[in-house]
Design a protein around this motif. Sequence first.
Motif, PDB file in Angstrom:
ATOM      1  N   THR A   5       7.512   8.347  10.824  1.00 65.14           N
ATOM      2  CA  THR A   5       7.126   8.274   9.414  1.00 65.14           C
ATOM      3  C   THR A   5       8.085   7.347   8.681  1.00 65.14           C
ATOM      4  O   THR A   5       9.288   7.398   8.886  1.00 65.14           O
ATOM      5  CB  THR A   5       7.187   9.665   8.753  1.00 65.14           C
ATOM      6  N   ALA A  26       4.005   6.673   5.144  1.00 64.68           N
ATOM      7  CA  ALA A  26       3.034   6.219   6.144  1.00 64.68           C
ATOM      8  C   ALA A  26       3.501   6.670   7.517  1.00 64.68           C
ATOM      9  O   ALA A  26       4.700   6.736   7.786  1.00 64.68           O
ATOM     10  CB  ALA A  26       2.898   4.702   6.103  1.00 64.68           C
ATOM     11  N   VAL A  28       3.771   5.891  11.437  1.00 62.25           N
ATOM     12  CA  VAL A  28       3.817   4.739  12.329  1.00 62.25           C
ATOM     13  C   VAL A  28       3.424   5.227  13.720  1.00 62.25           C
ATOM     14  O   VAL A  28       4.078   6.097  14.282  1.00 62.25           O
ATOM     15  CB  VAL A  28       5.226   4.105  12.340  1.00 62.25           C
ATOM     16  N   ASP A  32       2.965   0.344  16.943  1.00 65.00           N
ATOM     17  CA  ASP A  32       2.882  -0.348  15.650  1.00 65.00           C
ATOM     18  C   ASP A  32       4.226  -0.973  15.295  1.00 65.00           C
ATOM     19  O   ASP A  32       5.277  -0.522  15.749  1.00 65.00           O
ATOM     20  CB  ASP A  32       2.492   0.623  14.529  1.00 65.00           C
ATOM     21  N   GLU A  34       7.138  -1.315  13.040  1.00 57.83           N
ATOM     22  CA  GLU A  34       7.756  -0.529  11.972  1.00 57.83           C
ATOM     23  C   GLU A  34       8.117  -1.395  10.765  1.00 57.83           C
ATOM     24  O   GLU A  34       7.934  -0.981   9.628  1.00 57.83           O
ATOM     25  CB  GLU A  34       9.027   0.184  12.457  1.00 57.83           C
ATOM     26  N   ALA A  37       5.089  -2.056   8.687  1.00 56.64           N
ATOM     27  CA  ALA A  37       4.681  -0.861   7.944  1.00 56.64           C
ATOM     28  C   ALA A  37       5.560  -0.663   6.713  1.00 56.64           C
ATOM     29  O   ALA A  37       5.064  -0.346   5.624  1.00 56.64           O
ATOM     30  CB  ALA A  37       4.745   0.370   8.844  1.00 56.64           C
ATOM     31  N   LYS A  40       4.655  -3.315   4.106  1.00 56.48           N
ATOM     32  CA  LYS A  40       3.375  -2.981   3.459  1.00 56.48           C
ATOM     33  C   LYS A  40       3.575  -1.895   2.395  1.00 56.48           C
ATOM     34  O   LYS A  40       3.029  -1.988   1.289  1.00 56.48           O
ATOM     35  CB  LYS A  40       2.365  -2.529   4.518  1.00 56.48           C
ATOM     36  N   LEU A  41       4.358  -0.857   2.720  1.00 60.87           N
ATOM     37  CA  LEU A  41       4.646   0.193   1.736  1.00 60.87           C
ATOM     38  C   LEU A  41       5.372  -0.377   0.524  1.00 60.87           C
ATOM     39  O   LEU A  41       5.052  -0.036  -0.622  1.00 60.87           O
ATOM     40  CB  LEU A  41       5.491   1.299   2.367  1.00 60.87           C
TER      41      LEU A  41
END
Length: 118
Positions: A5, A26, A28, A32, A34, A37, A40-41
């Motif tokens: 997460t 989010a 993960v 994926d 990290e 991610a 993107k957040l």
Amino acid sequence: MQLKTVSYKRVLNLGNYENKHLELFAEVLEGDDEDAAILKLMELVERNIRSQIGKEFQKQILDLEAQKNRLSDEVYYLKQDLIKLGKIKDEPPKEDNPDIPFEAGETSSEGGASLGGF
């Protein structure tokens, strides 16, 4: 190390000792990226925290303009009541323009030239 997460939190100072918090989480999945991610957040939080502030300010502006109009109407009607009571003379309404600190055509207090054509 297995990352499951990720989260990103932003605290925005609104002034007057007020803050706005926005945090997103989010999951993960295995395989994926990290870093992607997290990025993107960060993008989502930064974009959304400011868009809501703009909407709140726009609403405050509209509310204040409506309040100003109501108060202007109230002043007008109170002046009309004073005219009826003979307390003040009936004068034509002046335009409310805060950008001009003087009346057109007046001279300065020091005996200068007229500013009417400026």
